[in-house]
Design a protein around this motif. Structure first.
Motif, PDB file in Angstrom:
ATOM      1  N   LYS A  15       3.090   5.262   9.287  1.00 31.30           N
ATOM      2  CA  LYS A  15       3.754   4.635   8.140  1.00 31.30           C
ATOM      3  C   LYS A  15       5.261   4.613   8.345  1.00 31.30           C
ATOM      4  N   LEU A  16       5.897   3.546   7.903  1.00 34.87           N
ATOM      5  CA  LEU A  16       7.360   3.523   7.862  1.00 34.87           C
ATOM      6  C   LEU A  16       7.810   4.509   6.791  1.00 34.87           C
ATOM      7  N   ALA A  66       3.356   1.205  10.104  1.00 33.98           N
ATOM      8  CA  ALA A  66       4.385   1.289  11.150  1.00 33.98           C
ATOM      9  C   ALA A  66       3.839   0.676  12.442  1.00 33.98           C
ATOM     10  N   PRO A  67       4.727   0.093  13.265  1.00 36.14           N
ATOM     11  CA  PRO A  67       4.259  -0.474  14.530  1.00 36.14           C
ATOM     12  C   PRO A  67       3.722   0.611  15.469  1.00 36.14           C
ATOM     13  N   ASP A  68       2.715   0.246  16.267  1.00 36.57           N
ATOM     14  CA  ASP A  68       2.225   1.137  17.315  1.00 36.57           C
ATOM     15  C   ASP A  68       3.143   1.083  18.523  1.00 36.57           C
ATOM     16  N   ALA A  69       3.785  -0.057  18.719  1.00 39.80           N
ATOM     17  CA  ALA A  69       4.797  -0.182  19.777  1.00 39.80           C
ATOM     18  C   ALA A  69       5.896  -1.103  19.271  1.00 39.80           C
ATOM     19  N   SER A 117      14.334   2.508   2.091  1.00 36.18           N
ATOM     20  CA  SER A 117      13.438   3.086   1.079  1.00 36.18           C
ATOM     21  C   SER A 117      12.425   2.071   0.543  1.00 36.18           C
ATOM     22  N   THR A 118      12.813   0.799   0.486  1.00 36.88           N
ATOM     23  CA  THR A 118      11.911  -0.200  -0.114  1.00 36.88           C
ATOM     24  C   THR A 118      10.699  -0.481   0.781  1.00 36.88           C
ATOM     25  N   ASP A 119      10.809  -0.126   2.061  1.00 39.02           N
ATOM     26  CA  ASP A 119       9.717  -0.363   3.018  1.00 39.02           C
ATOM     27  C   ASP A 119       8.913   0.906   3.314  1.00 39.02           C
ATOM     28  N   ALA A 120       9.332   2.024   2.740  1.00 30.68           N
ATOM     29  CA  ALA A 120       8.676   3.299   3.064  1.00 30.68           C
ATOM     30  C   ALA A 120       7.200   3.245   2.691  1.00 30.68           C
TER      31      ALA A 120
END
Ligand code: ADP
Ligand code: 2DT
Ligand code: MG
Length: 215
Positions: A212-213, A131-134, A124-127
């Motif tokens: 997004k994460l 986000a990585p593409d790969a 949750s803290t990283d949401a």
């Protein structure tokens, strides 16, 4: 030209247990991309150079102790503090090859098996972070990593703990991850990683939106 016409770079992430070969592959990938004329930078988390990163560094070297939730939040804050620069770089066309990210953050904290600090809380803290593409996951049993040089004396570098970390990576994993057999040669892995990275860079050039994460 409006900024919307600048082709964005890609976010290529390497994850996996300690000594699976992440740092080796990250360095080589940045070199191969640069030698092809692709703008690329090597980043790593934790970024130990910031004020927050220096606190993390002391914790990892066991020079200081810290509450488990507090250190988790610092690892996460270390990503948030670099978030704007990450996006600026990517949006200006630079490809970032990153050695660990929030996947390490969750896999490691949750491996402590502390009440309340379960996978969902850790994530949750990283949401909302980019986000990585790969995501390139270097797959290797912990027993195999023990045969490799490189364990120092840092806090999490213990066999039983690493096995818990690996179980958490498996819980986090999904079909979008690229699994590479980390027991292959450095050269073979580099060839596979380069292919994945070039594909992701191509997709991003064509206008793929940044994710997004942990959407
Ligand atoms: P990580 O960053 O995942 O902890 P490193 O890249 O530091 O892993 O590699 C750990 C050790 O294993 C280093 O001594 C490195 O030279 C070695 N190594 C890395 N990749 C391979 C490979 N494919 N085969 C054999 N040894 C490797
Ligand atoms: P290396 O510098 O050798 O990769 O070790 N870690 C990392 C966490 O516990 N949480 C995080 O969010 C991140 C990014 C993994 C860094 C150590 O820090 C752990 C190993
Ligand atoms: Mg490393």
């Amino acid at each position: 030209l409006s900024s919307g016409n600048i082709r964005r770079g890609a976010f290529i992430l390497f994850e996996g247990v300690d000594r699976c070969g992440k740092s080796t592959q990250c360095k080589l990938l940045v070199q191969s991309l640069q030698s092809r004329g692709i703008e690329a930078e090597l980043w790593r988390y934790p970024d130990r150079t910031t004020a927050i990163g220096q606190m993390i560094d002391k914790y990892l070297q066991s020079k200081e102790d810290m509450n488990d939730a507090a250190i988790h939040l610092l690892f996460s804050a270390n990503r948030w503090e670099k978030r704007d620069l990450m996006l600026d770089k990517i949006n200006s066309g630079v490809t970032l090859v990153i050695d660990r990210y929030g996947h390490s953050g969750t896999a490691f904290t949750a491996a402590k098996n502390v009440p309340n600090l379960d996978l969902a809380w850790c994530k949750s803290t990283d949401a909302g972070l980019p986000a990585p593409d790969a995501l390139i996951y270097l797959q290797m049993p912990v027993e195999e990593t023990l045969k490799r040089a490189g364990f120092g004396g840092e806090r999490y570098e213990k066999t039983e703990f690493q096995k818990e970390v690996l179980k958490n990576y498996e819980k986090l994993s999904n079909d979008s991850w690229n699994y590479l057999d980390a027991s292959k040669s450095i050269e073979d892995l580099q060839e596979e990683a380069l292919k994945i990275a070039l594909d992701a860079i191509e997709e991003c050039k064509k206008g793929k939106a940044m994710g997004k994460l942990w959407d």
